[in-house]
Design a protein around this motif. Structure first.
Motif, PDB file in Angstrom:
ATOM      1  N   GLY A 138      13.774  32.744   4.028  1.00 35.71           N
ATOM      2  CA  GLY A 138      13.745  31.390   4.556  1.00 35.71           C
ATOM      3  C   GLY A 138      14.683  31.172   5.724  1.00 35.71           C
ATOM      4  O   GLY A 138      14.888  32.057   6.565  1.00 35.71           O
ATOM      5  N   ASP A 169      17.726  23.318   5.467  1.00 31.91           N
ATOM      6  CA  ASP A 169      17.975  22.130   4.663  1.00 31.91           C
ATOM      7  C   ASP A 169      19.145  22.435   3.730  1.00 31.91           C
ATOM      8  O   ASP A 169      19.027  23.264   2.830  1.00 31.91           O
ATOM      9  CB  ASP A 169      16.725  21.777   3.858  1.00 31.91           C
ATOM     10  CG  ASP A 169      16.912  20.533   2.994  1.00 31.91           C
ATOM     11  OD1 ASP A 169      18.011  19.945   3.012  1.00 31.91           O
ATOM     12  OD2 ASP A 169      15.953  20.164   2.293  1.00 31.91           O
ATOM     13  N   GLY A 172      18.357  22.349   0.182  1.00 39.41           N
ATOM     14  CA  GLY A 172      17.194  23.112  -0.244  1.00 39.41           C
ATOM     15  C   GLY A 172      17.445  24.584  -0.468  1.00 39.41           C
ATOM     16  O   GLY A 172      16.680  25.423   0.014  1.00 39.41           O
ATOM     17  N   GLU A 212      15.107  26.532   2.206  1.00 41.78           N
ATOM     18  CA  GLU A 212      14.009  25.789   2.811  1.00 41.78           C
ATOM     19  C   GLU A 212      14.406  25.248   4.183  1.00 41.78           C
ATOM     20  O   GLU A 212      15.585  24.985   4.452  1.00 41.78           O
ATOM     21  CB  GLU A 212      13.614  24.630   1.876  1.00 41.78           C
ATOM     22  CG  GLU A 212      12.383  23.846   2.306  1.00 41.78           C
ATOM     23  CD  GLU A 212      11.123  24.697   2.333  1.00 41.78           C
ATOM     24  OE1 GLU A 212      11.088  25.637   3.138  1.00 41.78           O
ATOM     25  OE2 GLU A 212      10.189  24.407   1.583  1.00 41.78           O
ATOM     26  N   THR A 213      13.399  25.096   5.049  1.00 37.53           N
ATOM     27  CA  THR A 213      13.613  24.512   6.368  1.00 37.53           C
ATOM     28  C   THR A 213      13.557  23.001   6.286  1.00 37.53           C
ATOM     29  O   THR A 213      12.725  22.429   5.579  1.00 37.53           O
ATOM     30  CB  THR A 213      12.539  25.014   7.356  1.00 37.53           C
ATOM     31  OG1 THR A 213      12.597  26.446   7.411  1.00 37.53           O
ATOM     32  CG2 THR A 213      12.770  24.445   8.749  1.00 37.53           C
ATOM     33  N   SER A 216      10.200  20.504   6.154  1.00 30.69           N
ATOM     34  CA  SER A 216       8.990  21.256   5.820  1.00 30.69           C
ATOM     35  C   SER A 216       8.169  20.507   4.772  1.00 30.69           C
ATOM     36  O   SER A 216       8.667  19.624   4.074  1.00 30.69           O
ATOM     37  CB  SER A 216       9.371  22.640   5.288  1.00 30.69           C
ATOM     38  OG  SER A 216      10.125  22.521   4.102  1.00 30.69           O
ATOM     39  N   THR A 218       6.098  22.190   2.246  1.00 32.52           N
ATOM     40  CA  THR A 218       5.571  23.289   1.447  1.00 32.52           C
ATOM     41  C   THR A 218       5.610  22.944  -0.036  1.00 32.52           C
ATOM     42  O   THR A 218       6.161  21.914  -0.451  1.00 32.52           O
ATOM     43  CB  THR A 218       6.399  24.554   1.689  1.00 32.52           C
ATOM     44  OG1 THR A 218       7.751  24.307   1.252  1.00 32.52           O
ATOM     45  CG2 THR A 218       6.410  24.929   3.165  1.00 32.52           C
ATOM     46  N   LEU A 220       7.318  24.585  -2.157  1.00 27.39           N
ATOM     47  CA  LEU A 220       8.728  24.672  -2.536  1.00 27.39           C
ATOM     48  C   LEU A 220       9.439  23.367  -2.237  1.00 27.39           C
ATOM     49  O   LEU A 220      10.296  22.922  -3.010  1.00 27.39           O
ATOM     50  CB  LEU A 220       9.397  25.821  -1.782  1.00 27.39           C
ATOM     51  CG  LEU A 220      10.875  26.073  -2.114  1.00 27.39           C
ATOM     52  CD1 LEU A 220      11.049  26.404  -3.590  1.00 27.39           C
ATOM     53  CD2 LEU A 220      11.437  27.190  -1.236  1.00 27.39           C
ATOM     54  N   ARG A 221       9.080  22.729  -1.136  1.00 27.84           N
ATOM     55  CA  ARG A 221       9.672  21.434  -0.803  1.00 27.84           C
ATOM     56  C   ARG A 221       9.366  20.406  -1.887  1.00 27.84           C
ATOM     57  O   ARG A 221      10.242  19.640  -2.302  1.00 27.84           O
ATOM     58  CB  ARG A 221       9.129  20.960   0.548  1.00 27.84           C
ATOM     59  CG  ARG A 221       9.327  19.469   0.855  1.00 27.84           C
ATOM     60  CD  ARG A 221      10.774  19.100   0.971  1.00 27.84           C
ATOM     61  NE  ARG A 221      11.430  19.920   1.966  1.00 27.84           N
ATOM     62  CZ  ARG A 221      12.763  20.029   2.090  1.00 27.84           C
ATOM     63  NH1 ARG A 221      13.530  19.389   1.261  1.00 27.84           N
ATOM     64  NH2 ARG A 221      13.275  20.790   3.023  1.00 27.84           N
TER      65      ARG A 221
END
Length: 238
Positions: A138, A169, A172, A212-213, A216, A218, A220-221
């Motif tokens: 990531g 993040d 994240g 995580e970005t 985002s 996704t 995962l988000r």
């Protein structure tokens, strides 16, 4: 009840309700309180499992250098095989997998002292670490697969990957681990880790860290947004 205590209790109850809403199988929730270590991963005795130890344990494909002081003929550089064994002159096959370096040195010293050498001094050096690895993915400056060469925490692992990407993040950071046959996950806030308000967890072989970005959208988000960062370690259902 003090206001701050009441808030913590209410927050914990809210978190449990959110987790239950995500899955009817809420018995998979694993709570970890502040200051308590995360559960270690599933372990085996075959090839270098950590089994909760802080020192690196040898495993299959590790390349080790063995020196016997004053007896150059016994010096060897050998690789641990898939069964966790090494083969040495005089003593034959020796189980190295699952042992720390001091444990292997003690074992070899005992073996050579049994009818071969008087007061042997054995030194073991690990030239290549191959069996215990962590994966960092990531929003990191240098994601990749890295060997564990000793006790390593989450913050140290992120430093090994040269830190977070500017678009990361901070809330994240997700740690995935295999526990009791299930893939579990914990969400961390970098600000809490850096300040010391949340325990910096020790990592084990096969752990996966995903950052995580920011912004985002996704799966995962959605998982991160569903589970407040309150120290829960549980099975993801995304």
């Amino acid at each position: 009840m003090r206001p701050c205590r009441a808030f913590r209790v209410a927050a914990a109850c809210l978190c449990l309700l959110l987790v239950a809403a995500c899955s009817s199988n809420s018995r998979n929730v694993r709570a970890v309180t502040t200051g308590e270590a995360l559960p270690p991963p599933d372990t085996t005795n075959a090839a270098g499992a950590y089994e909760g130890a802080s020192e690196y344990r040898l495993g299959a494909s590790d390349l080790i250098e063995i020196s016997v002081f004053g007896v150059d003929e016994l010096n060897r550089t050998t690789r641990v095989n898939s069964n966790g064994q090494i083969s040495l002159p005089l003593v034959g096959a020796v189980i190295a997998g699952g042992k720390t370096v001091p444990e292997l040195e003690t074992e070899l010293t005992r073996r050579y002292a049994e009818g071969f050498l008087q007061d042997p001094q054995v030194t073991v050096f690990v030239k290549e670490f191959s069996s215990q690895r962590i994966t960092l993915e990531g929003a990191l400056k240098k994601p990749g697969i890295y060997p564990l060469t000793g006790r390593t925490t989450l913050l140290q692992a992120i430093a090994i990957a040269e830190g977070l990407d500017p678009l990361a993040d901070l809330r994240g950071v997700v740690l995935f681990r295999q526990i009791d046959g299930q893939k579990l996950a914990a969400v961390y806030d970098m600000r809490e880790l850096r300040s010391g308000r949340v325990e910096d967890p020790q990592l084990f072989g096969d752990d996966i860290i995903v950052v995580e970005t920011s912004g985002s959208k996704t799966a995962l988000r959605r998982f991160i947004e569903t589970v407040p960062v309150l120290g829960f370690f549980w099975r993801p259902y995304y």
